[in-house]
Design a protein around this motif. Structure first.
Motif: not given
Length: 423
Positions: A84-91, A380-395
């Motif tokens: 897994q990878l986190t995705t937080s920026p420094d913003d 498929i359900d949606w909660t936003t039209t933007g981005h979220t802060g969840v982790d992303v998988p990496v393989t």
């Protein structure tokens, strides 16, 4: 590379003398951050890095159910190492990343602000993997269904305080980072305003599109620099080895609208086809190569909460992953990494339940979709039209793939790839 290998192979011969002198024998490959190959196991010569823009775990699960079924797997999920990878920026204004900051973290190892292309929070340019690999003698390339100058590819091959400066990013490709293969959309940024190219200004499908560059005719400059320029499938197929620029749309290679409102995913050339061509051209370099592959449609259609097109683009992404995986299977010195820069849409995979509708309009549930080879369906359900802060998988697959095991910040991509691409 040859000198480094000889030094390591010679190490057992001098190990006794070194120990007797009270010194420590250092493996130069390990000192540089790359493991020495196990017996019969090659080191990393080539890197294929694949970005499903906006793709997180739920996108992969929805695509798995739809394309492979309950007991099946996508090609990207068959890669043997996962993490897994986190995705937080420094913003200063947001804890949620955009594609520019996300890709910059991969390409530089430094978190930065949203909209930044491989510059630090003060706007200072940072060393970037694409340029570093080129300086080390490797061939480099990028393939995307977005504009070739869009945020994710731009982060690996340019520096800019503003991701919107796509004409200057194109200029930097030609004058600074010099990737050998550039394939995707975005012809508008390579030509001066009022100078249409292979794709006409103000096309019927999107009258807002049109040539808009401010850096001169960059296509002509690329040709003068030795690039073959192609804009059709036939031209791409006929192009020879060597430097290659292919632009196949005014902007993105699709129309990212909501369902039934002109949404079209039908690229002139498929992502898998572009990937095959890039591998053919890059693989002739004896020092190896770095190739970035991106499917932009996952992000764009998830922004529109368009489940049908999101699944379609996930299928096309997986075809490109299959091309990369097949190449790596016969080139054991190739590392393949598949991940996403962030999650888009707050996508959830849900059971069929007409009483459970959590959105309206464009955010309404999409479906039902069939689970392949079974009587089941899912929404498929949606909660936003933007981005979220969840982790992303990496393989990952290939030498050093195990370094992606576990949970890491997104800057970990740079930590793994920089030593093998630059030394």
């Amino acid at each position: 590379m040859l000198v480094r290998s000889v030094r390591w192979l010679a190490a057992p011969v001098v190990a006794g003398a070194v120990a007797a002198a009270g010194l420590t024998l250092v493996n130069p490959l390990r000192e540089a951050g790359a493991e020495a190959p196990d017996r019969g196991r090659p080191g990393v010569r080539n890197v294929i890095f694949i970005n499903g823009d906006g793709m997180a775990s739920a996108h992969r699960e929805a695509a798995r159910l739809y394309y492979a079924g309950m007991d099946g797997q996508l090609t990207m999920d068959k890669l043997p190492v996962s993490g897994q990878l986190t995705t937080s920026p420094d913003d200063p204004e947001s804890a949620i990343t955009d594609s520019a900051a996300g890709a910059s973290a991969w390409a530089t190892g430094v978190r930065t602000y949203n909209g930044a292309i491989s510059v630090d929070v003060d706007g200072n340019p940072l060393p970037i993997l694409g340029a570093q690999a080129k300086q080390a003698g490797k061939a480099t390339g990028l393939v995307t269904t977005a504009q070739v100058t869009d945020a994710s590819p731009a982060a690996f091959f340019s520096n800019s305080v503003d991701r919107a400066a796509q004409d200057d990013i194109a200029r930097q490709y030609l004058e600074k980072s010099k990737p050998d293969v550039i394939l995707g959309g975005g012809e508008d940024w390579w030509l001066p305003a009022g100078t249409p190219g292979a794709y006409p200004d103000q096309p019927a499908e999107d009258p807002t599109e049109g040539s808009r560059g401010t850096k001169g005719n960059l296509i002509a400059q690329a040709q003068a620099d030795g690039y073959q320029y192609v804009s059709t499938p036939a031209q791409l197929a006929a192009a020879g080895r060597g430097k290659l620029l292919g632009l196949f749309a005014n902007q993105e290679m699709f129309q990212q609208r909501a369902e039934g409102q002109g949404d079209v995913y039908d690229p002139v050339v498929s992502l898998a086809t572009m990937t095959k061509k890039a591998l053919t051209n890059l693989s002739t370099d004896r020092d190896g190569f770095f190739l970035l592959i991106e499917e932009e449609g996952v992000d764009e259609f998830a922004h529109r909460n368009n489940g049908v097109r999101t699944l379609q683009t996930m299928g096309e992404l997986d075809k490109a992953v299959a091309v990369a995986r097949a190449y790596a299977a016969t080139h054991r010195d190739t590392l393949v990494v598949v991940t996403g820069d962030h999650e888009t849409g707050g996508l959830a995979v849900e059971d069929v339940d007409t009483a459970d509708e959590s959105g309206t309009g464009t955010s309404a549930e999409d479906g039902p979709f069939a689970v392949k080879g079974s009587p089941f369906q899912f929404y498929i359900d949606w909660t936003t039209t933007g981005h979220t802060g969840v982790d992303v998988p990496v393989t990952a697959y290939g030498p050093l793939a195990e370094r992606f095991t576990g949970k890491h910040p997104n800057t970990h991509v740079y930590d793994v790839l920089e030593p093998v691409l630059t030394r």
